[in-house]
Design a protein around this motif. Structure first.
Motif, PDB file in Angstrom:
ATOM      1  N   VAL A  47      19.190  10.621  -6.132  1.00 30.14           N
ATOM      2  CA  VAL A  47      19.123  10.246  -4.590  1.00 30.14           C
ATOM      3  C   VAL A  47      18.538   9.093  -4.770  1.00 30.14           C
ATOM      4  CG1 VAL A  47      17.625  11.878  -3.158  1.00 30.14           C
ATOM      5  CG2 VAL A  47      18.594  13.602  -4.686  1.00 30.14           C
ATOM      6  N   ARG A  48      18.715   8.570  -3.558  1.00 26.82           N
ATOM      7  CA  ARG A  48      17.944   7.713  -2.851  1.00 26.82           C
ATOM      8  C   ARG A  48      16.854   7.601  -1.624  1.00 26.82           C
ATOM      9  NH1 ARG A  48      19.588   1.822  -3.331  1.00 26.82           N
ATOM     10  NH2 ARG A  48      18.139   0.622  -2.212  1.00 26.82           N
ATOM     11  N   PRO A  49      15.574   8.058  -2.471  1.00 32.23           N
ATOM     12  CA  PRO A  49      14.473   8.233  -1.275  1.00 32.23           C
ATOM     13  C   PRO A  49      13.944   6.864  -0.693  1.00 32.23           C
ATOM     14  CG  PRO A  49      13.188   7.195  -3.652  1.00 32.23           C
ATOM     15  CD  PRO A  49      15.296   7.680  -3.664  1.00 32.23           C
ATOM     16  N   PRO A  50      13.307   7.093   0.469  1.00 33.94           N
ATOM     17  CA  PRO A  50      12.451   6.884   1.148  1.00 33.94           C
ATOM     18  C   PRO A  50      11.519   5.617   0.527  1.00 33.94           C
ATOM     19  CG  PRO A  50      12.192   8.712   1.731  1.00 33.94           C
ATOM     20  CD  PRO A  50      12.728   8.522   0.485  1.00 33.94           C
ATOM     21  N   VAL A  51      10.749   5.012   1.211  1.00 32.44           N
ATOM     22  CA  VAL A  51       9.490   3.915   0.431  1.00 32.44           C
ATOM     23  C   VAL A  51       8.341   5.257   1.232  1.00 32.44           C
ATOM     24  CG1 VAL A  51       7.731   2.462   0.221  1.00 32.44           C
ATOM     25  CG2 VAL A  51       9.904   1.929   0.123  1.00 32.44           C
ATOM     26  N   PHE A  52       7.342   5.475   0.389  1.00 32.17           N
ATOM     27  CA  PHE A  52       6.645   6.475   1.299  1.00 32.17           C
ATOM     28  C   PHE A  52       5.270   6.173   1.583  1.00 32.17           C
ATOM     29  CE2 PHE A  52       8.849   8.389  -2.356  1.00 32.17           C
ATOM     30  CZ  PHE A  52       9.965   9.810  -1.419  1.00 32.17           C
ATOM     31  N   ASP A  53       4.751   6.154   2.700  1.00 36.88           N
ATOM     32  CA  ASP A  53       3.076   6.077   2.907  1.00 36.88           C
ATOM     33  C   ASP A  53       1.883   6.673   3.014  1.00 36.88           C
ATOM     34  OD1 ASP A  53       4.378   4.095   5.067  1.00 36.88           O
ATOM     35  OD2 ASP A  53       4.517   5.590   6.506  1.00 36.88           O
ATOM     36  N   THR A  54       1.958   7.438   1.589  1.00 35.88           N
ATOM     37  CA  THR A  54       1.157   8.434   1.296  1.00 35.88           C
ATOM     38  C   THR A  54       1.900   8.731  -0.088  1.00 35.88           C
ATOM     39  OG1 THR A  54       1.003  10.068   2.012  1.00 35.88           O
ATOM     40  CG2 THR A  54      -0.407   8.476   3.400  1.00 35.88           C
ATOM     41  N   LEU A  55       0.877   9.410  -1.086  1.00 34.68           N
ATOM     42  CA  LEU A  55       1.302   9.975  -1.965  1.00 34.68           C
ATOM     43  C   LEU A  55       1.574  11.569  -1.650  1.00 34.68           C
ATOM     44  CD1 LEU A  55      -0.919   9.565  -5.035  1.00 34.68           C
ATOM     45  CD2 LEU A  55       1.443   9.045  -4.841  1.00 34.68           C
ATOM     46  N   GLU A  56       1.279  12.382  -0.595  1.00 34.51           N
ATOM     47  CA  GLU A  56       1.214  13.078  -0.395  1.00 34.51           C
ATOM     48  C   GLU A  56       2.690  13.431   0.176  1.00 34.51           C
ATOM     49  OE1 GLU A  56      -1.961  11.333   0.419  1.00 34.51           O
ATOM     50  OE2 GLU A  56      -3.249  12.493  -0.817  1.00 34.51           O
TER      51      GLU A  56
ATOM     52  N   GLY B 238       0.628  -1.347   0.086  1.00 39.31           N
ATOM     53  CA  GLY B 238      -0.045   0.234  -0.306  1.00 39.31           C
ATOM     54  C   GLY B 238       0.468   1.094  -0.240  1.00 39.31           C
ATOM     55  N   SER B 239       2.383   1.256   0.190  1.00 39.53           N
ATOM     56  CA  SER B 239       3.153   2.133   0.226  1.00 39.53           C
ATOM     57  C   SER B 239       2.866   2.425  -0.844  1.00 39.53           C
ATOM     58  CB  SER B 239       4.031   2.347   1.082  1.00 39.53           C
ATOM     59  OG  SER B 239       3.578   1.646   2.062  1.00 39.53           O
ATOM     60  N   TRP B 240       4.022   3.186  -1.109  1.00 37.55           N
ATOM     61  CA  TRP B 240       4.126   4.118  -2.740  1.00 37.55           C
ATOM     62  C   TRP B 240       6.131   4.233  -2.911  1.00 37.55           C
ATOM     63  CZ3 TRP B 240       1.150   5.191  -6.600  1.00 37.55           C
ATOM     64  CH2 TRP B 240       0.144   5.215  -6.258  1.00 37.55           C
ATOM     65  N   TYR B 241       6.197   3.110  -4.153  1.00 36.69           N
ATOM     66  CA  TYR B 241       8.468   3.752  -3.868  1.00 36.69           C
ATOM     67  C   TYR B 241       8.746   3.997  -5.820  1.00 36.69           C
ATOM     68  CZ  TYR B 241      12.585   1.515  -5.780  1.00 36.69           C
ATOM     69  OH  TYR B 241      14.139   1.719  -6.179  1.00 36.69           O
ATOM     70  N   MET B 242       9.526   4.710  -4.903  1.00 37.52           N
ATOM     71  CA  MET B 242       9.991   5.891  -6.873  1.00 37.52           C
ATOM     72  C   MET B 242      11.110   4.820  -7.641  1.00 37.52           C
ATOM     73  SD  MET B 242      11.408   9.372  -6.576  1.00 37.52           S
ATOM     74  CE  MET B 242      10.103  10.277  -5.641  1.00 37.52           C
ATOM     75  N   GLU B 243       9.846   4.605  -8.278  1.00 36.73           N
ATOM     76  CA  GLU B 243      10.710   3.380  -9.427  1.00 36.73           C
ATOM     77  C   GLU B 243      11.298   4.230 -10.177  1.00 36.73           C
ATOM     78  OE1 GLU B 243      11.942  -0.176 -11.471  1.00 36.73           O
ATOM     79  OE2 GLU B 243       9.683   0.631  -9.375  1.00 36.73           O
ATOM     80  N   VAL B 244      10.899   5.276 -10.473  1.00 38.39           N
ATOM     81  CA  VAL B 244      12.302   5.938 -11.847  1.00 38.39           C
ATOM     82  C   VAL B 244      12.309   7.356 -11.453  1.00 38.39           C
ATOM     83  CG1 VAL B 244      12.452   7.307 -13.711  1.00 38.39           C
ATOM     84  CG2 VAL B 244      10.980   4.873 -13.441  1.00 38.39           C
TER      85      VAL B 244
END
Length: 60
Positions: free
Chosen positions: A39-48, A25-31
């Motif tokens: 930059v290495r982003p975290p996995v996000f709980d929400t789109l916000e 249900g979380s969001w991952y920055m694929e590209v």
């Protein structure tokens, strides 16, 4: 989900929904493109949360 900033594609977010994903249900920055490419982003709980993170990185 395409992330557009100033008319340019800067990232693509995908929702983790497969049963094997730990944070389903979380969001991952694929590209990541442009200033976000290295930059290495975290996995996000929400789109916000993802939107906030992208805005902060593009400003700084």
């Amino acid at each position: 989900m395409l992330v557009i900033a100033n008319g340019l594609l800067v990232a693509v977010l995908v929702r983790l929904d497969a049963p094997e994903h730990e944070r389903r249900g979380s969001w991952y920055m694929e590209v990541r493109l442009g200033r976000l490419a290295k930059v290495r982003p975290p996995v996000f709980d929400t789109l916000e949360n993802a939107t906030r993170w992208v805005r902060q990185r593009l400003r700084g």
